[in-house]
Design a protein around this motif. Structure first.
Motif, mmCIF file in Angstrom:
data_model
loop_
_atom_site.group_PDB
_atom_site.id
_atom_site.type_symbol
_atom_site.label_atom_id
_atom_site.label_comp_id
_atom_site.label_asym_id
_atom_site.label_seq_id
_atom_site.Cartn_x
_atom_site.Cartn_y
_atom_site.Cartn_z
ATOM 1 N N PHE A 75 -21.920 20.291 7.755
ATOM 2 C CA PHE A 75 -20.880 19.732 7.248
ATOM 3 C C PHE A 75 -20.549 18.350 7.858
ATOM 4 C CE2 PHE A 75 -16.515 19.063 6.131
ATOM 5 C CZ PHE A 75 -16.675 19.079 4.677
ATOM 6 N N GLY A 76 -20.540 17.394 6.776
ATOM 7 C CA GLY A 76 -20.001 16.000 6.830
ATOM 8 C C GLY A 76 -21.205 15.117 7.507
ATOM 9 N N LYS A 77 -22.453 15.452 7.362
ATOM 10 C CA LYS A 77 -23.681 14.732 7.736
ATOM 11 C C LYS A 77 -24.431 14.684 6.583
ATOM 12 C CE LYS A 77 -23.252 15.411 12.783
ATOM 13 N NZ LYS A 77 -24.065 15.651 14.021
ATOM 14 N N GLN A 78 -24.985 13.434 6.224
ATOM 15 C CA GLN A 78 -25.688 13.150 5.171
ATOM 16 C C GLN A 78 -25.656 14.184 3.971
ATOM 17 O OE1 GLN A 78 -27.377 10.469 5.544
ATOM 18 N NE2 GLN A 78 -27.013 9.744 7.457
ATOM 19 N N GLN A 79 -24.501 14.376 3.393
ATOM 20 C CA GLN A 79 -24.405 15.292 2.497
ATOM 21 C C GLN A 79 -25.139 15.107 1.332
ATOM 22 O OE1 GLN A 79 -22.603 18.318 2.673
ATOM 23 N NE2 GLN A 79 -22.927 17.461 4.893
ATOM 24 N N ASP A 80 -25.788 13.776 0.942
ATOM 25 C CA ASP A 80 -26.732 13.709 -0.152
ATOM 26 C C ASP A 80 -28.177 13.876 0.278
ATOM 27 O OD1 ASP A 80 -26.691 11.647 1.410
ATOM 28 O OD2 ASP A 80 -26.788 10.064 -0.031
ATOM 29 N N HIS A 81 -28.511 14.664 1.224
ATOM 30 C CA HIS A 81 -29.715 14.775 1.756
ATOM 31 C C HIS A 81 -30.139 16.515 1.852
ATOM 32 C CE1 HIS A 81 -29.677 10.672 2.592
ATOM 33 N NE2 HIS A 81 -31.063 10.391 2.546
ATOM 34 N N MET A 82 -31.271 16.695 2.045
ATOM 35 C CA MET A 82 -31.889 17.886 2.478
ATOM 36 C C MET A 82 -32.558 17.925 3.868
ATOM 37 S SD MET A 82 -30.293 20.053 0.355
ATOM 38 C CE MET A 82 -31.173 21.753 0.613
ATOM 39 N N LYS A 112 -40.130 24.482 18.121
ATOM 40 C CA LYS A 112 -40.389 25.184 16.905
ATOM 41 C C LYS A 112 -40.910 24.442 15.676
ATOM 42 C CE LYS A 112 -38.027 29.429 18.019
ATOM 43 N NZ LYS A 112 -37.530 30.465 17.528
ATOM 44 N N GLY A 113 -40.755 23.135 15.904
ATOM 45 C CA GLY A 113 -41.313 22.271 14.763
ATOM 46 C C GLY A 113 -40.622 21.002 14.640
ATOM 47 N N LEU A 114 -40.604 20.526 13.442
ATOM 48 C CA LEU A 114 -40.109 18.819 13.257
ATOM 49 C C LEU A 114 -39.077 18.958 12.039
ATOM 50 C CD1 LEU A 114 -43.838 17.781 12.856
ATOM 51 C CD2 LEU A 114 -42.422 17.462 15.038
ATOM 52 N N CYS A 115 -38.796 17.956 11.794
ATOM 53 C CA CYS A 115 -37.743 17.934 10.666
ATOM 54 C C CYS A 115 -37.650 16.491 9.969
ATOM 55 C CB CYS A 115 -36.130 18.175 11.236
ATOM 56 S SG CYS A 115 -35.202 18.248 9.903
ATOM 57 N N ILE A 116 -37.592 16.539 8.595
ATOM 58 C CA ILE A 116 -37.528 15.392 7.888
ATOM 59 C C ILE A 116 -36.222 15.321 6.873
ATOM 60 C CG2 ILE A 116 -40.061 14.724 7.976
ATOM 61 C CD1 ILE A 116 -40.196 15.874 4.952
ATOM 62 N N MET A 117 -35.907 14.460 6.690
ATOM 63 C CA MET A 117 -34.553 14.373 5.697
ATOM 64 C C MET A 117 -35.022 13.762 4.473
ATOM 65 S SD MET A 117 -30.954 12.895 7.111
ATOM 66 C CE MET A 117 -29.896 14.062 7.570
ATOM 67 N N VAL A 118 -34.659 14.618 3.400
ATOM 68 C CA VAL A 118 -35.047 14.172 1.884
ATOM 69 C C VAL A 118 -33.731 14.107 1.051
ATOM 70 C CG1 VAL A 118 -36.412 14.840 0.251
ATOM 71 C CG2 VAL A 118 -37.149 15.389 2.338
#
Length: 113
Positions: free
Chosen positions: A98-105, A48-54
């Motif tokens: 939870f617990g993964k890259q909490q400073d990202h969306m 269904k798509g792709l993902c980026i982390m910001v």
């Protein structure tokens, strides 16, 4: 805590099996009326798509929202490769597990054409 149907829908968008993106695959776009192009490494793929982390403090989050359709340039291997342009919809902007890259969306992308 309330059970918000919109939150449940966002969670379901991430449930599908994910495949790690090819090494150095990335996407580049210029959101809204900004003149600055943003470039992100593709994190993963699903049917269904792709993902980026910001990063949560990135200015790009001020210029994008769920449902926006942008012209994005996809770099399959590395930034110097010939990019391919696609109209792309932002499907979700959500917190990581939870617990993964909490400073990202996490920003979910769907290629429309």
């Amino acid at each position: 805590m309330k059970n918000n149907p919109e939150d449940k829908e966002k969670m379901n968008l991430r449930i599908e099996t994910r495949t790690e993106s090819p090494r150095d695959a990335s996407v580049e776009f210029t959101p809204g009326d900004t003149k600055m192009a943003y470039h992100f490494k593709l994190r993963d793929f699903s049917s269904k798509g792709l993902c980026i982390m910001v990063r949560k403090d990135s200015k790009v989050l001020k210029y994008i929202k769920t449902g926006d359709v942008l012209s994005m340039r996809y770099h399959p291997d590395e930034a110097t490769a010939n990019p391919v342009s696609h109209k792309t919809q932002i499907k979700h902007i959500s917190e990581p597990e939870f617990g993964k890259q909490q400073d990202h969306m996490l920003v979910g992308l769907l290629i429309l054409e």
